[in-house]
Design a protein around this motif. Structure first.
Motif: not given
Lengths: 114, 113
Positions: A91-106
């Motif tokens: 599972x992974x997540x990230x902040x997505x939008x005008x300023x996105x972050x890289x993926x963080x993984x479980x």
């Protein structure tokens, strides 16, 4: 500590059984993803969600379903497991939008379907 | 749709050797590029990323990558590898905007002491 929690860590499952892999993040990321990792094939996207209440299909969605009732949780369900679903699931997540972050993984869930 | 190719599936090096892992992508627009590393038994971690600006990107643990737009490449380099660099390395590309991240198939690096 902020991050992504996956459960269970590993599971052996009989073919035909139903299984839900859990994923929870506390970083308030809007986008979440489920990948499976298989030898020689790398990471393949199963399903994703750009924001709570929406989901989409990735490269290999068949046999899997997801839901995104809230920001933090993104469970992956195998309705009737088959041996080809033996894999390691991330599972992974990230902040997505005008300023996105890289993926963080479980840390992953190792699933064996017998 | 974007795609990523990693040409080397397995690489074996001796300690202190130089490393270069190839990554080529296909996508018609502006991209964000990433290298992730997965150490044995662990989850993926970000090594470095390119969003814009200087095409030579420096990451953690002495790794760097160069974005060459004309070649659609984002090769990973390290001048002198260590045994602890033994891991699997994944290149990934994301079209800017609400695009999904697409991974390459990975390169397994084995560094012998």
């Amino acid at each position: 500590i902020a991050g992504i929690t996956q459960a269970p860590t590993s599971q052996i499952l009989a073919a035909g059984r139903r299984m839900t892999l859990r994923c929870t993040q506390d970083m308030r990321h809007n986008a979440m993803y489920w990948y499976r990792q298989d030898l020689g094939l790398g990471l393949r996207l199963i399903h994703y969600s750009n924001t709570a209440g929406t989901t989409g299909k990735g490269e290999v969605p068949d046999g899997y379903s997801v839901s995104r009732a809230n920001t933090d949780d993104f469970p992956l369900t195998l309705a009737s497991a088959v041996p080809s679903q033996t894999s390691v699931y991330f599972c992974a997540s990230r902040r997505q939008g005008a300023i996105s972050s890289p993926l963080h993984f479980g840390n992953g869930t190792r699933l064996t379907v017998t | 749709a974007q795609s990523v190719s990693q040409h080397n599936h397995h690489v074996i090096l001796s300690e202190a050797a130089s490393l270069e892992l190839g990554c080529n992508y296909s996508y018609g627009g502006t991209v964000n590029l990433f290298w992730y590393v997965q150490y044995p038994g662990q989850h993926l971690q970000l090594l470095l990323k390119y969003f814009s600006g200087d095409p030579l990107v420096k990451g953690i643990k002495g790794f760097e990558a160069e974005f060459i737009k004309s070649k659609f490449s984002f090769n990973l380099r390290k001048p002198s590898v260590q045994w602890s660099d033994t891991a699997e390395y994944f290149c990934a590309v994301q079209g800017t905007g609400f695009q999904k991240l697409v991974f390459g198939t990975g390169t397994r690096l084995l560094v012998s002491p």
